[in-house]
Design a protein around this motif. Structure first.
Motif: not given
Length: 257
Positions: A156-165, A39-46
């Motif tokens: 979204a994929e790129a932002l997820a990679v950043y968060a994981d890194t 939601r926006g810049e916030e990742s939501l639990p799936s």
């Protein structure tokens, strides 16, 4: 009749569920890669893998209602557990709490996702690819290339990679990402158009030149002109019908030929 001076109840303006869900929630879903929601810049639990499978199955329906039986088959295949229906209802309830009741709707004994076409990366990619094919067919190859590159821009994929890194660096080394990586994250969040610009292709390497001439002479070979001249003299001085015979002797490579 007298006028009614009592309090007036104002009925709130009603909006279409699909439009309201997208505008109010700002949701975005990713199917090209791991199933994710934000939601926006916030990742939501799936949720659990089964809950993510339910979300993916609903997103792939393109807004159409999926029956409980169809969802059970999508999640467990031919060997569902005995409490599969109850599990589906539980997963749907959890997703509804996360996404909102306007986004995940109950319909005719099943469920349906109410999102706009720009809220799913798969739909965006398919639309861009379709437009690219039309541009290619009309001869506009430059626009076709631009659209295909946009179809591959996965925010979204790129932002997820950043968060994981970032999490890995914090847990393993106790450090934050370098400023360059943080700057790249901000550019992704702003949807910087430069990130989608195609990288200039390197000039094609020139084809190797194939030899089309005789080999060069051996640099240290001095010639055998004196021996050729001597052989010619012997042949020229032969008398009558006598055949002149000469033999050349020497090791290989000295120039007998």
């Amino acid at each position: 009749m007298g006028r009614d001076n009592g309090p007036r109840v104002r009925v709130p303006e009603q909006r279409a569920p699909e439009r309201a869900a997208v505008e109010e929630a700002g949701l975005y879903f990713s199917l090209l890669g791991p199933v994710r929601a934000r939601r926006g810049e916030e990742s939501l639990p799936s949720g659990s893998p089964q809950q993510r499978a339910l979300l993916a199955a609903l997103l792939l329906r393109g807004g159409r209602t999926a029956t409980a039986a169809e969802l059970i088959d999508a999640i467990w295949g031919e060997d569902p557990p005995s409490q599969a229906l109850a599990a589906v209802r539980t997963y749907a309830s959890r997703l509804r709490k996360t996404l909102g009741p306007l986004t995940l709707a109950s319909d005719s004994g099943g469920y349906a996702m109410r999102i706009g076409p720009e809220a799913l990366d798969l739909t965006v990619a398919q639309d861009r690819a379709s437009d690219a094919e039309k541009a290619r067919a009309s001869g506009d190859r430059c626009r076709a290339r631009t659209l295909l590159n946009e179809a591959l821009g996965r925010q979204a994929e790129a932002l997820a990679v950043y968060a994981d890194t970032r999490r890995l660096l914090a847990e393993e080394l106790g450090v934050d990402p370098r400023p360059e990586l943080a700057t790249l994250q901000q550019r992704i969040l702003r949807a910087d158009e430069e990130l989608a610009r195609p990288v200039d292709e390197p000039a094609p390497a020139s084809a190797p030149v194939l030899p089309a001439q005789l080999p060069a002479t051996v640099p240290d070979f001095t010639g055998r002109s004196s021996f050729v001249r001597e052989l010619g003299d012997r042949l020229a001085t032969a008398e009558g019908s006598v055949m002149a015979v000469s033999a050349l002797a020497g090791i290989g490579g000295v120039g007998k030929t």
